[in-house]
Write a protein that holds these residues in place. Structure first.
Motif, short mmCIF file in Angstrom:
data_model
loop_
_atom_site.label_atom_id
_atom_site.label_comp_id
_atom_site.label_asym_id
_atom_site.label_seq_id
_atom_site.Cartn_x
_atom_site.Cartn_y
_atom_site.Cartn_z
N ASN A 221 1.80 27.50 75.90
CA ASN A 221 2.04 28.62 75.30
C ASN A 221 2.70 29.68 76.12
O ASN A 221 3.81 30.17 75.63
CB ASN A 221 0.66 29.49 74.80
CG ASN A 221 -0.06 28.84 73.87
OD1 ASN A 221 0.48 28.86 72.62
ND2 ASN A 221 -1.23 28.40 73.88
N ARG A 222 2.39 29.77 77.36
CA ARG A 222 3.22 30.60 78.28
C ARG A 222 4.52 30.08 78.23
O ARG A 222 5.73 30.90 78.28
CB ARG A 222 2.64 30.60 79.61
CG ARG A 222 3.13 31.69 80.51
CD ARG A 222 2.65 31.87 81.83
NE ARG A 222 3.40 32.43 82.73
CZ ARG A 222 3.43 32.08 84.05
NH1 ARG A 222 2.82 31.16 84.55
NH2 ARG A 222 4.29 32.73 84.95
N ILE B 3 11.30 31.05 74.43
CA ILE B 3 11.71 31.86 73.40
C ILE B 3 12.51 33.24 73.86
O ILE B 3 13.47 33.64 73.47
CB ILE B 3 10.60 32.32 72.50
CG1 ILE B 3 10.30 30.89 71.65
CG2 ILE B 3 11.07 33.23 71.41
CD1 ILE B 3 8.76 30.82 71.12
N GLU B 4 12.11 33.88 74.92
CA GLU B 4 12.58 34.92 75.68
C GLU B 4 13.98 34.70 76.16
O GLU B 4 14.69 35.57 75.83
CB GLU B 4 11.47 35.20 76.63
CG GLU B 4 11.85 36.84 77.14
CD GLU B 4 11.10 36.93 78.50
OE1 GLU B 4 10.13 36.46 78.82
OE2 GLU B 4 11.90 37.48 79.38
N LEU C 296 4.95 24.67 68.86
CA LEU C 296 4.77 26.18 69.03
C LEU C 296 6.19 26.76 68.53
O LEU C 296 6.08 27.86 68.08
CB LEU C 296 4.59 26.53 70.68
CG LEU C 296 3.23 26.00 71.00
CD1 LEU C 296 3.09 25.99 72.66
CD2 LEU C 296 2.28 27.03 70.58
N HIS D 254 5.31 21.81 72.85
CA HIS D 254 6.25 22.96 72.76
C HIS D 254 6.74 22.83 71.37
O HIS D 254 6.92 24.03 70.97
CB HIS D 254 7.57 22.59 73.93
CG HIS D 254 6.95 22.83 75.24
ND1 HIS D 254 7.23 21.83 76.39
CD2 HIS D 254 6.58 23.98 76.03
CE1 HIS D 254 6.87 22.41 77.44
NE2 HIS D 254 6.42 23.44 77.36
N THR E 237 16.11 34.42 72.79
CA THR E 237 16.24 35.51 72.18
C THR E 237 17.35 36.63 73.01
O THR E 237 18.13 37.35 72.42
CB THR E 237 15.04 36.38 72.08
OG1 THR E 237 13.92 35.38 71.65
CG2 THR E 237 15.17 37.53 71.02
N ASP F 166 6.74 30.77 75.15
CA ASP F 166 7.09 32.22 75.00
C ASP F 166 8.16 32.63 75.99
O ASP F 166 9.16 33.22 75.94
CB ASP F 166 5.88 33.29 75.48
CG ASP F 166 4.69 33.17 74.40
OD1 ASP F 166 5.30 32.65 73.23
OD2 ASP F 166 3.70 33.64 74.62
N TYR F 167 8.13 31.80 77.29
CA TYR F 167 9.38 31.99 78.41
C TYR F 167 10.58 31.58 77.61
O TYR F 167 11.56 32.18 77.67
CB TYR F 167 8.68 31.39 79.71
CG TYR F 167 9.92 30.70 80.50
CD1 TYR F 167 10.74 31.68 81.39
CD2 TYR F 167 10.34 29.61 80.55
CE1 TYR F 167 11.57 31.19 82.08
CE2 TYR F 167 11.24 28.88 81.26
CZ TYR F 167 11.90 30.01 82.18
OH TYR F 167 12.73 29.30 83.05
N LYS G 212 6.68 29.70 65.55
CA LYS G 212 7.26 30.87 66.02
C LYS G 212 8.48 31.18 65.03
O LYS G 212 9.52 32.15 65.30
CB LYS G 212 7.56 31.37 67.49
CG LYS G 212 6.49 31.11 68.25
CD LYS G 212 5.81 32.39 68.72
CE LYS G 212 4.60 32.30 69.43
NZ LYS G 212 4.33 33.40 70.15
#
Ligand SMILES: C[S@@+](CC[C@H](N)C(=O)[O-])C[C@H]1O[C@@H](n2cnc3c(N)ncnc32)[C@H](O)[C@@H]1O
Length: 250
Positions: A22-23, A29-30, A55, A52, A33, A26-27, A59
Protein backbone atom coordinates in the motif's frame (compact mmCIF):
# COMPACT_ATOMS: atom_id res chain seq x y z
CA UNK A 1 15.83 -13.66 -20.16
CA UNK A 2 15.95 -15.87 -17.12
CA UNK A 3 12.74 -17.54 -16.00
CA UNK A 4 13.10 -17.99 -12.29
CA UNK A 5 10.14 -17.64 -9.95
CA UNK A 6 8.64 -21.02 -10.73
CA UNK A 7 8.50 -23.15 -7.61
CA UNK A 8 9.35 -20.06 -5.58
CA UNK A 9 6.18 -18.27 -6.68
CA UNK A 10 3.89 -20.47 -4.55
CA UNK A 11 5.57 -19.04 -1.45
CA UNK A 12 6.23 -15.53 -2.78
CA UNK A 13 3.32 -13.75 -1.07
CA UNK A 14 4.04 -15.52 2.21
CA UNK A 15 7.76 -14.66 2.08
CA UNK A 16 6.92 -10.99 1.39
CA UNK A 17 3.84 -10.75 3.60
CA UNK A 18 5.37 -7.82 5.52
CA UNK A 19 6.20 -5.84 2.38
CA UNK A 20 4.11 -2.66 2.47
CA UNK A 21 2.51 -2.74 -0.99
CA UNK A 22 0.00 0.00 0.00
CA UNK A 23 2.76 2.42 0.95
CA UNK A 24 4.75 1.57 -2.20
CA UNK A 25 1.71 2.03 -4.44
CA UNK A 26 0.96 5.43 -2.83
CA UNK A 27 4.61 6.45 -3.35
CA UNK A 28 4.53 5.47 -7.05
CA UNK A 29 1.19 7.25 -7.55
CA UNK A 30 2.67 10.37 -5.94
CA UNK A 31 5.54 10.26 -8.47
CA UNK A 32 3.12 9.73 -11.37
CA UNK A 33 0.86 12.58 -10.24
CA UNK A 34 3.81 14.90 -9.74
CA UNK A 35 5.55 14.24 -13.06
CA UNK A 36 2.69 13.22 -15.40
CA UNK A 37 -0.56 14.69 -14.07
CA UNK A 38 -3.00 13.24 -16.60
CA UNK A 39 -1.58 9.72 -16.74
CA UNK A 40 -4.22 7.00 -16.80
CA UNK A 41 -2.77 3.97 -18.65
CA UNK A 42 -0.08 2.00 -16.82
CA UNK A 43 1.90 -0.99 -18.00
CA UNK A 44 3.65 -2.81 -15.17
CA UNK A 45 6.48 -5.15 -16.18
CA UNK A 46 7.33 -7.99 -13.82
CA UNK A 47 3.98 -7.58 -12.08
CA UNK A 48 4.49 -10.80 -10.11
CA UNK A 49 1.43 -11.79 -8.08
CA UNK A 50 -0.28 -8.54 -9.09
CA UNK A 51 -0.38 -6.75 -5.75
CA UNK A 52 0.86 -3.31 -6.90
CA UNK A 53 -1.14 -3.61 -10.13
CA UNK A 54 -4.37 -4.27 -8.24
CA UNK A 55 -3.81 -1.25 -6.00
CA UNK A 56 -3.15 1.01 -9.02
CA UNK A 57 -6.37 -0.19 -10.67
CA UNK A 58 -8.34 0.44 -7.46
CA UNK A 59 -6.97 4.01 -7.45
CA UNK A 60 -8.45 4.65 -10.91
CA UNK A 61 -5.67 3.68 -13.34
CA UNK A 62 -6.04 1.24 -16.25
CA UNK A 63 -3.34 -1.36 -15.72
CA UNK A 64 -1.80 -4.14 -17.78
CA UNK A 65 0.51 -6.41 -15.80
CA UNK A 66 3.19 -8.20 -17.83
CA UNK A 67 4.88 -11.15 -16.19
CA UNK A 68 6.98 -14.01 -17.65
CA UNK A 69 6.31 -16.58 -14.92
CA UNK A 70 3.22 -18.70 -15.63
CA UNK A 71 2.99 -19.50 -11.92
CA UNK A 72 2.99 -15.81 -10.93
CA UNK A 73 0.34 -15.08 -13.59
CA UNK A 74 -1.84 -17.87 -12.15
CA UNK A 75 -1.72 -16.21 -8.71
CA UNK A 76 -2.36 -12.71 -10.17
CA UNK A 77 -5.23 -13.65 -12.50
CA UNK A 78 -8.05 -13.70 -9.87
CA UNK A 79 -7.28 -9.98 -9.24
CA UNK A 80 -8.33 -9.15 -12.83
CA UNK A 81 -11.09 -6.53 -13.12
CA UNK A 82 -12.45 -4.17 -15.81
CA UNK A 83 -9.38 -1.94 -15.54
CA UNK A 84 -6.79 -4.63 -14.78
CA UNK A 85 -5.50 -7.48 -16.93
CA UNK A 86 -2.41 -9.68 -16.96
CA UNK A 87 -0.36 -10.98 -19.89
CA UNK A 88 2.37 -13.60 -19.83
CA UNK A 89 5.37 -11.95 -21.49
CA UNK A 90 8.61 -10.16 -20.67
CA UNK A 91 9.80 -6.57 -20.63
CA UNK A 92 12.03 -7.35 -23.64
CA UNK A 93 9.35 -8.92 -25.83
CA UNK A 94 5.87 -7.68 -24.84
CA UNK A 95 4.24 -6.41 -28.01
CA UNK A 96 0.94 -4.58 -28.38
CA UNK A 97 -0.42 -1.68 -30.40
CA UNK A 98 -1.65 0.20 -27.31
CA UNK A 99 0.50 3.06 -25.98
CA UNK A 100 0.84 3.76 -22.27
CA UNK A 101 1.40 6.87 -20.13
CA UNK A 102 3.53 5.08 -17.54
CA UNK A 103 5.73 1.95 -17.57
CA UNK A 104 6.66 0.47 -14.21
CA UNK A 105 9.13 -2.25 -13.17
CA UNK A 106 8.96 -2.54 -9.38
CA UNK A 107 10.98 -4.51 -6.85
CA UNK A 108 14.22 -5.04 -8.75
CA UNK A 109 12.73 -6.31 -12.04
CA UNK A 110 15.43 -4.45 -14.03
CA UNK A 111 18.11 -6.06 -11.84
CA UNK A 112 16.94 -9.39 -13.29
CA UNK A 113 18.19 -8.17 -16.69
CA UNK A 114 21.79 -9.18 -16.30
CA UNK A 115 23.15 -8.84 -19.84
CA UNK A 116 23.60 -5.68 -21.87
CA UNK A 117 21.61 -7.34 -24.67
CA UNK A 118 18.58 -7.87 -22.41
CA UNK A 119 18.83 -4.29 -21.14
CA UNK A 120 19.01 -2.95 -24.69
CA UNK A 121 15.94 -4.96 -25.69
CA UNK A 122 14.06 -3.88 -22.56
CA UNK A 123 14.79 -0.15 -22.92
CA UNK A 124 13.95 -0.27 -26.65
CA UNK A 125 10.67 -2.03 -25.93
CA UNK A 126 9.65 0.21 -23.02
CA UNK A 127 10.31 3.28 -25.18
CA UNK A 128 8.11 1.79 -27.95
CA UNK A 129 5.26 1.06 -25.54
CA UNK A 130 5.17 4.62 -24.10
CA UNK A 131 3.49 7.75 -25.44
CA UNK A 132 5.66 10.87 -25.80
CA UNK A 133 6.41 12.31 -22.33
CA UNK A 134 5.45 8.95 -20.79
CA UNK A 135 7.25 7.95 -17.59
CA UNK A 136 9.41 4.89 -16.98
CA UNK A 137 9.71 4.28 -13.22
CA UNK A 138 11.82 1.42 -11.85
CA UNK A 139 14.04 0.48 -8.92
CA UNK A 140 17.31 -1.44 -9.05
CA UNK A 141 20.11 -2.65 -6.79
CA UNK A 142 22.58 0.22 -6.39
CA UNK A 143 26.26 -0.60 -7.00
CA UNK A 144 27.81 1.66 -4.32
CA UNK A 145 25.77 -0.03 -1.59
CA UNK A 146 26.15 -3.58 -2.93
CA UNK A 147 29.94 -3.18 -3.23
CA UNK A 148 30.36 -1.50 0.16
CA UNK A 149 27.98 -3.58 2.26
CA UNK A 150 28.47 -6.79 0.24
CA UNK A 151 25.59 -9.28 0.08
CA UNK A 152 25.59 -11.79 2.93
CA UNK A 153 24.15 -15.23 3.66
CA UNK A 154 20.66 -14.70 5.06
CA UNK A 155 17.93 -16.86 6.51
CA UNK A 156 14.28 -15.86 6.62
CA UNK A 157 11.66 -17.93 8.41
CA UNK A 158 8.01 -17.29 7.88
CA UNK A 159 4.87 -19.31 8.56
CA UNK A 160 1.09 -19.47 8.46
CA UNK A 161 -1.37 -22.05 9.81
CA UNK A 162 -0.51 -24.55 7.08
CA UNK A 163 3.20 -24.24 6.32
CA UNK A 164 6.52 -23.02 7.67
CA UNK A 165 9.03 -21.75 5.10
CA UNK A 166 12.74 -21.36 5.82
CA UNK A 167 14.55 -19.54 3.03
CA UNK A 168 18.34 -19.55 2.97
CA UNK A 169 19.97 -17.12 0.54
CA UNK A 170 23.64 -17.56 -0.34
CA UNK A 171 25.23 -14.93 -2.60
CA UNK A 172 28.15 -15.34 -4.99
CA UNK A 173 29.70 -12.09 -6.16
CA UNK A 174 30.87 -11.75 -9.77
CA UNK A 175 33.07 -8.68 -9.56
CA UNK A 176 33.54 -8.02 -13.26
CA UNK A 177 29.97 -8.36 -14.48
CA UNK A 178 28.11 -6.52 -11.69
CA UNK A 179 26.14 -9.70 -11.06
CA UNK A 180 25.32 -11.44 -7.80
CA UNK A 181 24.05 -15.02 -7.98
CA UNK A 182 21.65 -15.49 -5.09
CA UNK A 183 21.18 -19.21 -4.51
CA UNK A 184 17.94 -19.80 -2.62
CA UNK A 185 17.39 -23.01 -0.71
CA UNK A 186 13.83 -23.16 0.52
CA UNK A 187 12.64 -25.65 3.08
CA UNK A 188 8.88 -26.05 3.36
CA UNK A 189 7.27 -27.83 6.29
CA UNK A 190 3.70 -28.94 5.70
CA UNK A 191 2.30 -28.69 9.22
CA UNK A 192 -0.71 -30.99 8.70
CA UNK A 193 1.21 -33.81 7.06
CA UNK A 194 4.47 -33.10 8.92
CA UNK A 195 6.31 -33.41 5.60
CA UNK A 196 9.38 -31.41 4.58
CA UNK A 197 10.24 -30.54 0.99
CA UNK A 198 13.18 -28.62 -0.46
CA UNK A 199 13.30 -26.22 -3.38
CA UNK A 200 16.33 -24.67 -5.04
CA UNK A 201 16.41 -21.58 -7.27
CA UNK A 202 19.22 -19.23 -8.25
CA UNK A 203 18.40 -15.61 -9.00
CA UNK A 204 20.99 -13.65 -10.96
CA UNK A 205 20.84 -9.98 -9.95
CA UNK A 206 22.68 -7.09 -11.55
CA UNK A 207 23.50 -3.88 -9.69
CA UNK A 208 23.78 -0.51 -11.39
CA UNK A 209 25.46 2.87 -11.01
CA UNK A 210 23.65 6.11 -11.81
CA UNK A 211 25.92 7.12 -14.77
CA UNK A 212 25.41 3.64 -16.32
CA UNK A 213 21.62 4.05 -16.11
CA UNK A 214 21.79 7.63 -17.43
CA UNK A 215 23.76 6.42 -20.45
CA UNK A 216 21.16 3.72 -21.14
CA UNK A 217 18.38 6.26 -20.69
CA UNK A 218 19.98 8.71 -23.12
CA UNK A 219 20.74 6.11 -25.78
CA UNK A 220 17.19 4.72 -25.69
CA UNK A 221 15.29 8.04 -25.84
CA UNK A 222 14.69 8.98 -22.21
CA UNK A 223 15.75 11.84 -19.99
CA UNK A 224 16.13 11.79 -16.25
CA UNK A 225 13.33 13.30 -14.19
CA UNK A 226 14.64 12.28 -10.78
CA UNK A 227 16.55 9.57 -8.95
CA UNK A 228 16.59 8.86 -5.21
CA UNK A 229 16.42 6.06 -2.66
CA UNK A 230 13.30 3.98 -3.28
CA UNK A 231 10.45 5.06 -0.97
CA UNK A 232 12.42 7.43 1.31
CA UNK A 233 13.48 9.77 -1.57
CA UNK A 234 16.87 10.27 0.17
CA UNK A 235 19.94 11.12 -1.92
CA UNK A 236 21.48 7.72 -2.80
CA UNK A 237 24.63 6.73 -0.93
CA UNK A 238 26.68 3.72 0.14
CA UNK A 239 23.79 2.65 2.39
CA UNK A 240 21.17 2.77 -0.38
CA UNK A 241 20.47 -0.78 -1.59
CA UNK A 242 17.64 0.21 -3.91
CA UNK A 243 17.41 3.35 -6.03
CA UNK A 244 14.40 4.51 -7.94
CA UNK A 245 14.75 6.11 -11.36
CA UNK A 246 12.05 8.22 -12.94
CA UNK A 247 12.71 8.66 -16.66
CA UNK A 248 10.64 10.48 -19.28
CA UNK A 249 10.37 9.54 -22.93
CA UNK A 250 11.56 12.45 -25.04
C1 LIG B 1 11.11 -9.59 -7.00
S1 LIG B 1 9.85 -10.01 -8.14
C2 LIG B 1 8.81 -8.56 -8.09
C3 LIG B 1 7.37 -8.88 -8.41
C4 LIG B 1 6.42 -7.69 -8.20
N1 LIG B 1 6.80 -6.56 -9.02
C5 LIG B 1 6.39 -7.30 -6.74
O1 LIG B 1 6.73 -6.14 -6.44
O2 LIG B 1 5.99 -8.13 -5.91
C6 LIG B 1 10.62 -9.83 -9.71
C7 LIG B 1 9.66 -10.16 -10.83
O3 LIG B 1 10.30 -9.86 -12.07
C8 LIG B 1 9.91 -10.84 -12.99
N2 LIG B 1 10.86 -10.84 -14.11
C9 LIG B 1 12.07 -11.44 -14.17
N3 LIG B 1 12.62 -11.26 -15.39
C10 LIG B 1 11.73 -10.49 -16.10
C11 LIG B 1 11.70 -9.98 -17.43
N4 LIG B 1 12.70 -10.20 -18.26
N5 LIG B 1 10.61 -9.27 -17.84
C12 LIG B 1 9.59 -9.03 -16.98
N6 LIG B 1 9.57 -9.50 -15.70
C13 LIG B 1 10.61 -10.23 -15.28
C14 LIG B 1 9.89 -12.13 -12.17
O4 LIG B 1 9.20 -13.17 -12.82
C15 LIG B 1 9.24 -11.62 -10.90
O5 LIG B 1 7.85 -11.71 -10.94
Amino acid sequence: MQEVFNVYSSYYDLIYKDKDYNREADYVIELITKYHKNAIDIIEFGSGTGKHAELFSLKGFNVVGVEPSAEMIKIATPKTNTSLSFVQSSIESYNNTKDFDVALALFHVISYLTTNEDLEKAFTNVCKRLKKDGLFIFDVWYSPAVLTQLPEKRTKTIENDLIKVIRNAEPTIHWNTNIIDVAYKIEVLNKLEQKISHLYETHKMRHFSIPELLLLAKVYGFELVTTHEFLTKKIPGADTWGICMVLQKK
